[in-house]
Design an enzyme around this catalytic site. Structure first.
Site, PDB file in Angstrom:
ATOM      1  N   ASP A 251       2.067   5.260   0.832  1.00 40.78           N
ATOM      2  CA  ASP A 251       3.363   4.745   0.392  1.00 40.78           C
ATOM      3  C   ASP A 251       4.293   5.883  -0.031  1.00 40.78           C
ATOM      4  OD1 ASP A 251       1.220   2.869   0.115  1.00 40.78           O
ATOM      5  OD2 ASP A 251       2.452   1.602  -1.153  1.00 40.78           O
ATOM      6  N   HIS A 253       7.891   4.694  -0.634  1.00 41.31           N
ATOM      7  CA  HIS A 253       8.752   3.834  -1.453  1.00 41.31           C
ATOM      8  C   HIS A 253      10.116   4.432  -1.799  1.00 41.31           C
ATOM      9  CE1 HIS A 253       6.569   0.156  -2.144  1.00 41.31           C
ATOM     10  NE2 HIS A 253       5.455   0.808  -2.443  1.00 41.31           N
ATOM     11  N   ASP A 280       5.116   0.803   3.535  1.00 38.90           N
ATOM     12  CA  ASP A 280       5.822   0.839   2.255  1.00 38.90           C
ATOM     13  C   ASP A 280       6.658   2.102   2.120  1.00 38.90           C
ATOM     14  OD1 ASP A 280       4.604  -1.563   1.752  1.00 38.90           O
ATOM     15  OD2 ASP A 280       3.831  -1.019  -0.215  1.00 38.90           O
ATOM     16  N   ASP A 283      11.843   0.130  -0.515  1.00 40.03           N
ATOM     17  CA  ASP A 283      11.737  -0.633  -1.768  1.00 40.03           C
ATOM     18  C   ASP A 283      11.400   0.259  -2.947  1.00 40.03           C
ATOM     19  OD1 ASP A 283      12.527  -3.170  -1.032  1.00 40.03           O
ATOM     20  OD2 ASP A 283      10.507  -3.887  -0.602  1.00 40.03           O
ATOM     21  N   ARG A 284      11.835  -0.197  -4.114  1.00 38.84           N
ATOM     22  CA  ARG A 284      11.619   0.438  -5.425  1.00 38.84           C
ATOM     23  C   ARG A 284      12.428   1.730  -5.573  1.00 38.84           C
ATOM     24  NH1 ARG A 284       7.701  -2.420  -8.298  1.00 38.84           N
ATOM     25  NH2 ARG A 284       6.060  -3.400  -7.080  1.00 38.84           N
ATOM     26  N   ASN A 312       3.301  -4.069   3.379  1.00 36.34           N
ATOM     27  CA  ASN A 312       3.735  -5.368   2.867  1.00 36.34           C
ATOM     28  C   ASN A 312       5.173  -5.335   2.376  1.00 36.34           C
ATOM     29  OD1 ASN A 312       2.658  -3.778   0.553  1.00 36.34           O
ATOM     30  ND2 ASN A 312       3.169  -5.595  -0.644  1.00 36.34           N
ATOM     31  N   HIS A 361      -2.324  -0.616   6.135  1.00 35.42           N
ATOM     32  CA  HIS A 361      -1.700  -0.487   4.816  1.00 35.42           C
ATOM     33  C   HIS A 361      -2.540  -1.106   3.707  1.00 35.42           C
ATOM     34  CE1 HIS A 361       1.367  -0.045   1.797  1.00 35.42           C
ATOM     35  NE2 HIS A 361       1.209  -1.312   1.468  1.00 35.42           N
ATOM     36  N   ARG A 409      -3.078 -10.301  -6.337  1.00 36.50           N
ATOM     37  CA  ARG A 409      -1.749 -10.418  -5.739  1.00 36.50           C
ATOM     38  C   ARG A 409      -1.484 -11.834  -5.248  1.00 36.50           C
ATOM     39  NH1 ARG A 409      -0.193  -4.909  -4.298  1.00 36.50           N
ATOM     40  NH2 ARG A 409      -1.980  -3.518  -4.300  1.00 36.50           N
ATOM     41  N   HIS A 436      -1.237   1.187  -0.347  1.00 31.50           N
ATOM     42  CA  HIS A 436      -0.982  -0.095  -1.011  1.00 31.50           C
ATOM     43  C   HIS A 436      -1.161  -0.077  -2.526  1.00 31.50           C
ATOM     44  CE1 HIS A 436      -0.314  -4.357  -0.923  1.00 31.50           C
ATOM     45  NE2 HIS A 436      -1.567  -4.749  -1.009  1.00 31.50           N
TER      46      HIS A 436
END
Length: 515
Positions: A251, A253, A280, A283-284, A312, A361, A409, A436
């Site tokens: 990731d 991100h 990933d 995002d964030r 995801n 992932h 999750r 992940h």
């Protein structure tokens, strides 16, 4: 504990306050620990459960967040925050009708709550789309969606003010048409390392954006390349291409400055250096657009040396919750986000290197008979379903106990070392690489060293103080014994975060899903 003593209640309150401190520090795992201590001492206080749900949401643990909110509501039916957070948890679980019901209750109590209204509207959008797909059987709608990146018309951007004012590096475009003379995508004619370098240094690092026309064309061209790749990529540098290093990252991100540091420390993409980023990448972090556009440019420039697995967070519901959609609309437009969204549906789901290492992932299938052939057969060109192999590849996590367990999750499963060993044996593989999850050392081997989690976003969300890591596949030139690696064909390297402008994670979010 149903009847806590006064001392227990007092200590529980202190633990709750300590949890709140860690929330402010954005250390949500630690916050969960303290809220849990509070609940263990005094399980009669609704806010303890709803506070823990908030922290669990930040960790993508939607199932446990939903359960905590339900407990909070049972203790205090007027806990509006619990309804709000349970609604968000249901969105993460793709239960949009249940989410809408909770959010309706929030808006009855707080009709002016903009974030709840935003979340409610998002739920309505997903529900409308679902109804429409069912009404027409899905095929026409899906076909139209899959043509988004191909239906881009160059001339539609020519009057945009951002194009007229743009003074950065230039690209030349070619409109591709089909046999009916309809738009069928864009081809960039002169993508080059020089353009990529200037885009990074003269545009992105100066806080500027590309013209929307450029962004749309980059996405359209990359989407065509990705769409034509198999669902399971196979890379080789053991028997052939022995002078090529294959580097696997987890990731990132939206941490653009750390992505640039990866290439600075470990080498640029090129004919002798292949990279795989394992999902990933958006995002964030507040530079998700820059990361995505850089990766797509590298895919266009080096189609045989740059690969992306889907994570995801390359999905619509995550992008609405964790910032990429809002960032994309702020920096570019809703139309550009829609193009990215459709391009994410073309991303491959897994990669095998040298017939030894499988990379996805999330995690392994729950089906005890599943083989890599099942991955090849997945129709990946959609948003992931709620269950099945497609979802599990993106969402599942390892556990220490044998067998399968429920996922915190709420999507996918937790799988034990026996599941890993049997899958590798059944498919004649050596190891599983996945991402992940944050790993404080950047890399973590488990399941008898048969599974490694690699995470490449150091100091994740500017708060976790974790290292990042990268796995190099270099047959005969690796180094076992470090970071618990026992494979001489692998070289593991770790790295720390670099400085970046003072822009917080999700800085462009309009409240996202309201938390």
């Amino acid at each position: 504990m149903s009847n806590p003593t006064a001392d227990e209640s007092s200590q529980a309150l202190k633990f709750k306050d300590e949890g709140n401190v860690y929330v402010k520090k954005q250390d949500f795992a630690k916050a969960v620990e303290f809220y849990t201590k509070a609940i263990e001492l005094d399980a009669t206080v609704s806010i303890y459960f709803s506070n823990r749900a908030f922290a669990e949401l930040k960790l993508d643990n939607f199932q446990t967040a939903m359960t905590d909110c339900t407990s909070a509501i049972a203790l205090d039916p007027k806990n509006i925050k619990a309804y709000h957070r349970r609604g968000l948890a249901y969105v993460g679980l793709l239960e949009f009708r249940k989410a809408k019901k909770d959010l309706e209750l929030v808006l009855k109590g707080k009709p002016g709550d903009a974030t709840a209204k935003n979340a409610y509207n998002i739920c309505e959008k997903f529900i409308r789309e679902e109804r429409f797909r069912k009404a027409i059987g899905g095929s026409d709608d899906d076909a139209a969606r899959h043509k988004l990146c191909r239906s881009v018309v160059l001339s539609s951007f020519d009057s945009n003010a951002d194009l007229q004012k743009y003074d950065g590096p230039t690209l030349e475009f070619e409109q591709i048409t089909n046999e009916k003379d309809e738009a069928d995508g864009i081809r960039i004619k002169n993508m080059s390392q020089e353009f990529v370098s200037q885009m990074v240094n003269d545009v992105f690092l100066k806080g500027k954006t590309l013209p929307k026309k450029y962004a749309a064309c980059i996405v359209s061209h990359a989407e065509r390349l990705l769409r034509n790749e198999p669902t399971l990529i196979e890379l080789e540098n053991e028997k052939a291409n022995q002078d090529v290093k294959i580097s696997i990252c987890g990731d990132t991100h939206g941490q653009f400055y750390d992505v640039l540091n990866i290439f600075k420390k470990f080498g640029k993409v090129g004919p002798k250096h292949t990279y795989l980023f394992n999902g990933d990448f958006v995002d964030r972090g507040s530079w998700s657009c820059e990361v995505a556009l850089l990766f797509y440019c590298l895919k266009i420039l080096y189609p045989e040396n740059f690969y992306l697995n889907r994570g995801n967070h390359e999905t619509d519901n995550m992008n609405k919750m964790y910032g990429f959609e809002d960032e994309c609309k702020y920096k570019y437009s809703a139309r550009i986000f829609d193009l990215f969204s459709q391009s994410f549906e073309t991303l491959p789901l897994a990669t095998i290197v040298n017939g030894h290492y499988i990379i996805m992932h999330g995690g392994l299938p729950s089906d005890s008979t599943s083989t890599i052939e099942d991955i090849r057969k997945i129709d990946r060109f959609s948003q992931p379903p709620r269950e099945g192999l497609f979802m599990e590849l993106l969402w599942s996590d390892p556990q220490t106990a044998p067998g399968l367990g429920p996922s915190q999750r709420g999507l996918g499963f937790s799988f034990g070392p026996d599941i890993t060993a049997k899958y590798l044996e059944r498919n004649n593989l050596r190891k599983v690489f996945r991402s992940h999850e944050v790993r404080m050392g950047g890399i973590f081997f488990e399941h008898d060293q048969k599974l490694a989690t690699v995470f490449s976003a150091p100091n994740y969300c500017d708060s976790q103080n974790n290292k990042g890591a990268i796995i190099h596949v270099v047959p005969g030139k690796g180094k076992s014994g470090q970071y618990n690696n026992d494979d001489d064909d692998l070289l593991i390297e770790v790295f720390t975060a670099v400085e970046h402008p003072d822009i917080k994670p999700m800085a462009y979010s309009n409240g996202g899903m309201g938390f």
